[in-house]
Design a protein around this motif. Structure first.
Motif, short mmCIF file in Angstrom:
data_model
loop_
_atom_site.label_atom_id
_atom_site.label_comp_id
_atom_site.label_asym_id
_atom_site.label_seq_id
_atom_site.Cartn_x
_atom_site.Cartn_y
_atom_site.Cartn_z
N TRP A 261 3.73 -55.93 -6.53
CA TRP A 261 4.80 -54.99 -6.92
C TRP A 261 6.02 -55.74 -7.48
CZ3 TRP A 261 3.66 -50.18 -7.67
CH2 TRP A 261 2.60 -49.61 -6.97
N ALA A 262 6.15 -57.00 -7.10
CA ALA A 262 7.26 -57.79 -7.65
C ALA A 262 7.10 -57.93 -9.17
CB ALA A 262 7.29 -59.16 -6.98
N THR A 263 5.83 -58.13 -9.61
CA THR A 263 5.57 -58.22 -11.06
C THR A 263 5.87 -56.88 -11.73
OG1 THR A 263 3.80 -59.71 -10.46
CG2 THR A 263 3.86 -58.98 -12.75
N PHE A 264 5.50 -55.79 -11.05
CA PHE A 264 5.79 -54.46 -11.60
C PHE A 264 7.30 -54.28 -11.80
CE2 PHE A 264 1.58 -52.82 -10.06
CZ PHE A 264 1.15 -52.41 -11.31
N ILE A 265 8.05 -54.86 -10.86
CA ILE A 265 9.51 -54.71 -10.99
C ILE A 265 10.00 -55.39 -12.27
CG2 ILE A 265 11.74 -55.38 -9.98
CD1 ILE A 265 10.49 -54.89 -7.23
N VAL A 266 9.49 -56.59 -12.54
CA VAL A 266 9.90 -57.28 -13.78
C VAL A 266 9.50 -56.43 -14.99
CG1 VAL A 266 9.67 -59.37 -15.16
CG2 VAL A 266 9.60 -59.52 -12.68
N VAL A 267 8.24 -55.96 -14.99
CA VAL A 267 7.76 -55.18 -16.14
C VAL A 267 8.61 -53.92 -16.32
CG1 VAL A 267 5.79 -53.86 -17.05
CG2 VAL A 267 5.41 -56.06 -15.94
N SER A 268 8.89 -53.23 -15.21
CA SER A 268 9.67 -51.98 -15.34
C SER A 268 11.08 -52.27 -15.84
CB SER A 268 9.70 -51.23 -14.00
OG SER A 268 10.35 -52.03 -13.04
N LEU A 269 11.67 -53.39 -15.41
CA LEU A 269 13.01 -53.72 -15.90
C LEU A 269 12.97 -54.01 -17.40
CD1 LEU A 269 14.57 -55.82 -12.99
CD2 LEU A 269 15.02 -53.46 -13.61
N LEU A 270 11.89 -54.65 -17.84
CA LEU A 270 11.79 -54.94 -19.27
C LEU A 270 11.62 -53.64 -20.07
CD1 LEU A 270 9.69 -58.25 -19.38
CD2 LEU A 270 12.17 -57.94 -19.45
N ILE A 271 10.89 -52.67 -19.52
CA ILE A 271 10.75 -51.36 -20.21
C ILE A 271 12.14 -50.73 -20.33
CG2 ILE A 271 9.83 -49.01 -19.97
CD1 ILE A 271 7.40 -50.21 -18.56
#
Ligand SMILES: O[C@H]1[C@H](O)[C@@H](O)[C@H](O)[C@@H](O)[C@H]1O
Length: 538
Positions: A414-424
């Motif tokens: 989920w930490a990776t998801f956080i990075v991806v969502s911030l980039l979106i």
């Protein structure tokens, strides 16, 4: 008192009939459009845009600076309060400087404000580089704040008053591209210099270089034609316009000049009508004039609506929380357990830069409103995904220090998801509100343009200050899930307001804007308007 006197009459206030009619007849007649900006315009925009690099560099560099200052570098090791003061003094002083710069830009000229900002950038940078104590660093950051406040107001104003309308959006966005580019440079240099002894002094001191360079360049560049006409230098204005429309026939330059003169004439008639109601006892003429401008800004319906739209968008640009990610992404990513948090946060800066470049290419074709209404939902999606990811990160309990708890969940996907969502989220931001808010000067007629832009810029810095100050406490006490949900809610309200009140201004001449907002928000009027010739062909 004069103001009260006026306020009583204000609801009855209307523009003179002659002015109203002439605006009606001319509404939405675009100035003749060259097919591409002239070399002269590119040179001007790039020279003025250097302020953007400084703005981006000086705001971006602080996160690396703070982690690089060693305990023995200054009079005492930095406390949390010191860090907050060092970070927030820049936005606070930018907030103070921007309305003042608006007044100065009217009195002395747009270029003059950029030159003064350059001097402040140099003084502030060198001051920080040589300081031996925390107070000195705070003072240096405050001087930089004054410079950033002035430059962030006047550069978009300068560029938009010089650009042909078909390229205005793109050229103003170019200055935002410089800001985001400056932020990327700040991250990269921060990363490189952090490894060296006293590297932080170089980080803050290097900001002096582009400022000195820009100062030299700008001395050779002209004032805007709009300001020149207003100041009574019509021949100089004609000369500038002929360089702007060089690939075109001189008739375009002449027509734009006539449009500007007409706008000034109409404004003066409106102004006379309004100020027959004001009886200032003229001790300080500039103060009386300022009072007149304020009155015009607040009580003439079209101006007031322009101000509301400009402040709303600048508020949204900051309250959506983007800069908390920009300034604290290294902190967020290190708490998420990433081994190279500064490098990971470089992704945020690079995404911001690349998407601003995309905005530059599409803004004058797709339009400001159309982009806003499509990009804000992308921001909301990113924030909601971020919030959900934090939820599933599985924080243990709800003890006092959530930030420490996050650390224990470091290895979760989920930490990776956080990075991806911030980039979106950053993509949606950079394509839309990150640059469209800075198109603010086009919303005001000449007489109140710099004052109105000054207030909108101050709104930007005020909200920037607020977000910078509240982000970490919100993360700690409200939890990350609710912090990012709160930003999503701000964006949702922002989308609704943009849909209600933000008109499409692509391709319109600056002199046509008065007609657009005169009787309402202009949303319908702008959507009924036929596309400008350039836009139809492409
Ligand atoms: O338009 C700029 C840009 O989006 C920057 O990346 C941001 O840090 C600034 O606050 C904003 O005003």
């Amino acid at each position: 008192m004069a103001g009260d006197d006026f306020a009583a009459q204000a609801p009855l206030m209307r523009e003179p009939e002659s002015a109203r009619n002439s605006i009606d007849n001319n509404s939405f007649i675009s100035e003749g459009q060259p097919t591409s900006p002239s070399a002269f315009i590119w040179a001007l925009s790039v020279a003025a845009g250097i302020s953007g690099i400084l703005f981006g560099y000086d705001t971006g560099v602080i996160s690396s600076t703070l982690v690089s200052i060693g305990p023995a570098d200054l009079s005492h090791p930095l406390s949390t309060l010191d860090k907050s003061l060092i970070t927030s003094s820049t936005s606070l002083f930018a907030l103070i400087a921007s309305p003042l710069a608006g007044i100065l830009a009217d009195r002395c000229g747009r270029k003059y404000v950029v030159l003064v900002s350059d001097v402040l950038f140099v003084v502030g940078a060198l001051w920080q580089a040589w300081t031996v104590n925390v107070t000195g660093l705070v003072m240096g950051r405050s001087i930089i704040g004054l410079a950033v406040g002035g430059a962030s107001l006047v550069v978009p104003l300068y560029i938009s008053e010089l650009s042909p309308s078909a390229f205005r959006g793109m050229l103003v966005t170019l200055s935002i591209l410089f800001i985001t580019g400056g932020q990327v440079v700040a991250y990269v240099l921060g990363y490189v210099l952090a490894q060296r002894a006293h590297g932080w002094r170089w980080m803050v001191g290097l900001g002096a270089m582009p400022a000195g360079f820009q100062f030299g360049l700008l001395l050779m560049l002209p004032e805007t034609p709009r300001w020149l006409v207003k100041a009574g230098h019509e021949d100089a204005a004609r000369e500038v316009l002929m360089k702007v429309y060089v690939s075109d026939t001189n008739t375009t330059a002449e027509r734009v000049l006539q449009d500007i003169k007409k706008e000034i004439f109409e404004e003066e008639s409106t102004s006379k009508l309004i100020h027959t109601h004001v009886h200032g006892d003229d001790i300080w003429p500039w103060l009386t004039q300022l009072q007149h401008r304020m009155t015009e800004l607040l009580y003439v319906g079209g101006n007031r609506r322009g101000l509301v739209i400009a402040c709303f968008l600048q508020g949204l640009q900051q309250l959506c929380g983007f800069n908390s990610i920009m300034y604290f992404s290294a902190t967020i990513f290190s708490l998420l357990g990433f081994t190279s948090p500064i490098l990971t946060s470089l992704w945020v800066a690079v995404t911001n830069f690349v998407c601003t470049l995309l905005a530059l290419l599409i803004i004058d074709r797709v339009g400001r409103r159309a982009i806003l209404l499509r990009s804000i939902p992308v921001m909301i999606a990113g924030l909601v995904l971020c919030s959900v990811s934090y939820h599933f990160l599985g924080l243990p309990g709800n003890d006092v220090n959530v930030l420490q708890q996050i650390q224990s969940a470091a290895s979760s996907p989920w930490a990776t998801f956080i990075v991806v969502s911030l980039l979106i989220f950053v993509c949606g931001y950079a394509i839309g509100v990150g640059n469209i808010a800075w198109q603010q000067s086009e919303l005001f007629p000449l007489s109140v343009r710099s004052l109105g832009s000054g207030f909108a810029t101050a709104t930007n810095w005020g909200c920037n200050f607020l977000v910078g100050l509240t982000f970490l406490p919100l993360m700690e006490y409200l939890t990350p899930v609710w912090t990012f949900s709160l930003y999503a809610l701000v964006c949702l309200v922002g989308w609704f307001l943009a849909w209600k009140i933000y008109p499409e201004t692509k391709g319109m001449g600056l002199e046509d804007m008065r007609g657009l907002l005169r009787d309402g928000w202009g949303v319908k009027k702008s959507s009924d308007r036929p596309a400008s010739p350039r836009l139809r062909v492409s």
